[in-house]
Design a protein around this motif. Sequence first.
Motif: not given
Ligand SMILES: [Mg+2]
Lengths: 510, 332, 356, 328
Positions: A42, A84, A163
């Motif tokens: 990330s 994410q 993500d």
């Molecule tokens: Mg992550």
Amino acid sequence: MMLNAENLVKTFPGVRALDGATLRLAAGSVHALLGENGAGKSTLIKILTGVHRPDGGRVALGDTELHMSGPLDAQRAGIGVVHQERNLIPGFSIAENILLHHLPRRFGLVDRTQMRAEARRCLGLLDLDLDPDAPVSRLSVAQAQLVEIAKALSVDSKVLLLDEPTASLTGGEADRLYGIVRKLRDNGHAVVLVSHKLEEVFAVADTVTVLRDGRSVAEAEPLAGYTQDQIVDLMVGRAYSSVHLAERHVDPATAPALRLDKVCTARGHRDISLSVRPGEILGLYGLVGAGRSELAKALLGLDRITSGTVEVRGRPVRIRDVGEALRGHRIGYVTENRKEEGLFLDQTIARNVGVTVWRRLAKAGLVADRAERRVVSRYVDRLGIRISSPSQLAGQLSGGNQQKVSLAKWLAAECEILIVDEPTVGIDVRTKAAFHELIAELAEAGLALLLISSDLPEIVTLADRIAVMNDFSLRGELVNDHDYARMSQAIIRLIHGAPSRPPTGDEEAA
Amino acid sequence: MSTGTTTAGRAGLGGRFKGVSARPEFTLAVLAAAGFVVLAVATDGNLLSRGTLDAFFRFLAVPIVIGLSQMVVLAIGQMNLSVGALTGLCAMVAAWLMLEGGLPAPLAILGALGVGLAAGLVNGLLVVLTRINGFIVTLATMTIIEGLRYGVNGPDTFQGYSQGLRDLGSTSLLGLPVVLVLALVVAAMVALFFGRAVVGRQLLATGGSPFAARLSGVSNDRSIVIAHGLSGLLAGVAAVITVAASGSVNSSIGDDLLLPSFAAPIIGGVALAGGVVSVVGTCLAAFLVRLVDVMQAQFDINPRWIDLIVGAVVLGAVLLGTVRQKLSKRSS
Amino acid sequence: MSTRTATPPETPAADPPGPRAPSRMPLWANPRLGLLILLLALVALFTALRPAFMDTTLTLVPLQSDISVYAVVGLSQLAVLSLGHMNMAVGRMAAMSAFAMGLAYDRLGVPLVAGLVIGLIVGTLLGALAGLIISRTGVNSFVVTLAMDFALVGLITILYTRFTDGVAFSGLPAGMDALRNDTFANYCTGDVCGPYIPLVVPIALVAVLAVGLLFRFGRLGREILMTGSNEKAAELSGIPTRTRVVQAHALSGLLAGLAGFLLAANNGAFSARIGDAFLLPSFLGPVLGGTLLAGGAVSVLGTVLGATLTQVIYKGLNLLQFQLDQLNLYIGLVLLGALSLDRVRHVVAERRGARA
Amino acid sequence: GCTRKSDDTTTAGASVRTPDQVKIALVPGGAHPYFQPWKDASTKAKSDLGVSDVTFNETSDWDQTKQNDVLKSLAAQGYNAFGVFGVSPENINATFDDLKKQGFPVSSLASCPAGDVDKADFCLSTDVQLAAYKAAQAAIEAMGGQGNLVHLTGNKVDSNTQRRIAGVQKAVDETGGKVKVLQTVTDVDKDLQTAQKAVADLLAAKGDQIQGIVNTAYNPAVAAADGVQRSKLPIKVVAIDDDKTILAGIRDGSVAATVLQNPVGQASVGSYALMKLAGGCTMSKPGVIIDSGSFVVTKDDIDTYDKDRQAKTDELKKSFDSQYLSCK
Ligand SMILES: [Mg+2]
Ligand SMILES: Nc1ncnc2c1ncn2[C@@H]1O[C@H](COP(=O)(O)OP(=O)(O)OP(=O)(O)O)[C@@H](O)[C@H]1O
Ligand SMILES: Nc1ncnc2c1ncn2[C@@H]1O[C@H](COP(=O)(O)OP(=O)(O)OP(=O)(O)O)[C@@H](O)[C@H]1O
Ligand SMILES: [Mg+2]
């Protein structure tokens, strides 16, 4: 090469998240970015989209080097992203959220008509039939996720970074998303996919970069050259072998530790009956939104139970709050949403684990730090939580370790009945296996476990029996024979074969 | 919970940003109307006499504008404790420019607005540069502004400035005092700003979720500076209204404005957390509070009882809001 | 049944380096220390400019009395800041407590301690009421306490005009005078007299220690902090969050009451104006001391230092005989400076990789 | 055992000071136009009396705690004689006590402590009840001896306000029912805007029933003069003090009369007496309350009133020498 990121370095206070990571993207390909929790995936994505500024290394798009000072620069450069975490403005409409970064304007005012039309087009790409004027606060988690994807698609980006886009999507929705991903690839876009679901990755990706501790250990290699096991070995950094979970035997004659009989709740659960014995794992499977977490919360007194009985160790009980569940009945609940409900991110690990035992440790209302540390270190050792010291902040841990901390607090409280809700969402392969072992061990040690999960293989691996839930009612119960193919078919049949499902129009249940 | 289309498209300006529903404003409107009627009846119609209505509306202008001034910062989830003192400073500056500086009224007005805007921008810049909570920053700047406000003319009163300006403050347009019309125009502009202007929407995005806003390319720092600047500018507008409508100003101006500045938006349904504004609600709430004021004069109630009543009304309005929310949640 | 799992780690040392321990915080990065240095610097500055700053009876003794009051005022706000809440009614809760004390002393003629207890109970109840409304309705604490402040302002005036001729109670209990006037230097064993510390100081000290202990080691205090840190998670960890909210606000009310008592002791009367000027200092102490408005963390020692700093600034500026406009100007500027200084320290500490 | 040391500081500090050792501090309760004449009077007193210093410090901000701080800071700076307008008359005696204990002469200026006890050496102030009485009389006269009177005043929880209300009532009672107090509006002196709003609302509600308004606080006086003029109602306004706004009102007729107090006299005579006390004189009657005078001013005597006031000041000074002070 379309996008080149070389030798990226990024340091957070106390953590070196990236330590010379390299990512090379080619146009017209789907590129998998893999790694364990905390490997830096990330962080890498955030650098590529201007959220973080790298401490070292360079990013180039084509031949021009990029110096991004914010997310807007990335968008201008043609890089779209789905992060994410969910990032929608709660009070805004779907259309406005989708187009927030480039609101169509006339004389400084928002051009609503054009905004709506544009939003409809983006939603259409995902076959989403949502009203663009509806506020996003009304959306389910899955719908919100899809809206974010629509938002990423709203920019005609050459590079799309995803993500963990499918973490809260159903199989059908994920398939639809991957359909679009393939279409984008065929049109010459580059797509980066981060996911812990290796099956999906292998089905859709062409090339792969594997991160380990902030360094790339495989750089833009063709995925076809690897097996899943080899990838996992790369991620973990050492040979990876199978171990067997010990067989457990539960005497069917043992009295249930927790039994629900025809329980209905204010939330809308209807006639839920199930039971768990000590040493047994009852899997509770269902699609996202089936009402399992809500059931657990109702059990703990957070929602009203309108009828039916709950028995703990044979005695009917009425639980008013979590404290009573814990201290009166030794029931613990490991929440599905660790960041919002499970952990105190800005508090130390000692506090996070100790919170359930202070009452026991307190002398005259005062808790000695030493006593707390003793308890905490016992469970930190037992669960193998990797921390630098008990006074580290919980927010500084990687996802898997955070999850372990939120489990540790209930073990420290010496619970006998444990409800574990989606324990391995967003958790890497190795940690996941370790978690599975841990859960099995807990059952072995005599805990009664109610395992809520939307991860079919997980349920089939761990559970002794599987209860299947859909739309706030129980569809049936199966004895688990650990044969994945057979069990999964039976479960899916239970969910979809069930007759009386009122049409609610819920996308995620479709 | 109902699905599908929502109320976002319903209601006009003002109601629109409430997003979820226009109902809080509706409740307020009903309350305001009912209160007005009851008071009119209770005073044997005296409330409806020309003079009373005129006084009622004339002194409604400042509470509305000052409420909006606070609302603008609440929109981004911050507070501005310096609004009251700043209004006083701007008023003093305007009067000083006319009396000591010998400037014509329009220039003095511009001066006051400029001081307000500048002070607001300084607030915003301080918040951005120091990263200290806006509540604390404005607490400190409030003290500074109080010093400046006193510095303009000591404790003495300015009086006898531009006749034209004072006339403007006491004339009426279609039965409404010009100052109220001005306040309503400002309110409409603020509503337009938050409802339709790109910058306004960005402010609300910052208030609703700063991180998400940043990811969408909104500069939160810019939003903070703009919101505080706008708040200061509105305090300047309130000052101009005060100078025009009251005919005399001194360094005590603004002392009683801080609490009303919060009361109006909060009763009007603006969330302290940010991301939500309600111009209509704020105006209606100011109207309600003004009703209580007038009630006090009409029935010779000890002002201290009024404090008690206003406190109770705010609590009551807030409780009502919660109850209503719970009910609507249950019914769906 | 089988699953894939990693081979058990050979030795912990072979593990890839995990999250490294946050490097030890350098001493200078401690916010309390920074505050202390600033404080000493200011004291030195004021003493250099006005030697009278070191005058025992005229400066140092009254300064200690003032610090005692405002440290407790700061703690009162801190009690709810721990939750991420605010108490806009600190002053008025203090005034109501003081009213109750004055009434008890004047009308019932109760002894010093009994009246104090009565007043503290009133303060506690008021705080608890605010907490109850907040926890039951979920309405923002700022709004609830602000409205409460408004309501109490009215009530206090009405009560004082009803129960007193002027606006103060004339009957004071025995011992009140000593609290106001005496320092320990007035009490001697043989030739050895105590230090020049006013009698109110130990009272404030007890409050500081008790609150410090509560938040550092007390289960209750820790649970309040956890509630402030993440209410949802606290509830799901078995903490009765609503009760904790009520208790934190009750504590705030209690401390406000105590501050009211100390101020009344310093001023020599229980009057309606007590607490009028509490609001600003109540925030300044904790915030200067490093307590965030977000909740979940408090610094009791910092609050005391913060309160000390503000009082020293007031005292110093008073001695420099600034006129009203300059006085406010400089107070605001010094405060902004002190706050920004803390921020600079924070940024530098972060840049050096330390967690401040 | 532990014993309490006897308070021997009480008298120890009461040393005799020559004028050039005397530093006088005049401390009002906070910023208010009323006290502005003190500023000039203090400069003048300094040269007239030949004392070391006379300072004026208005930083108390209407907060008793702050005023106590200011006083102590001034004492630490070497000021040794104090003329104080106590922020809260109810507990100002405690403050006076403190100062006396240090051996400083203290006078309560422009306001006396509430109750019967005055711990200061003397209180030189307007008799607020008498001033209010005179003001009400002036209003009644302007109203033609009958009608409804409204009284606008300050903080209700202040003993001086209570005295003012009593003064107005007394004048009204003397009319034998021809004049009634329609309403007493308190708490409108906090700030100008509150006063303006209150006046506008009052005039709107009852303007046609009101014949006179008597003000015993500054902000309402300014607001009432302005409000009445604006509403063009035939209401007679009696104001307070001689701020230039109010004098302008008297000249243009919007204010029928104003009741003046004697701030200059308070400051100059107060300083004089403080100097004397510091020089070893004592009060023949400690804690005595002395009226500094109040004067009704109308359009007729607007240009001459200051002479009367000057005369009163001179007279005050004389009576201090002859009557109140006893010097060896
Ligand atoms: Mg992550
Ligand atoms: N803002 C931040 N402040 C401090 N540390 C951070 C921050 N963001 C990430 N980290 C740390 O950096 C490391 C890498 O985190 P990152 O989120 O990139 O991992 P990831 O590979 O995405 O993991 P996951 O699979 O769990 O999403 C972790 O140790 C994390 O705790
Ligand atoms: N159609 C919908 N519209 C709005 N909210 C929904 C809808 N369906 C579910 N939700 C909400 O989404 C959340 C997820 O539901 P719930 O927690 O009951 O699912 P679950 O069975 O526990 O699944 P999981 O734990 O996998 O998310 C709940 O808060 C629920 O109220
Ligand atoms: Mg769930």
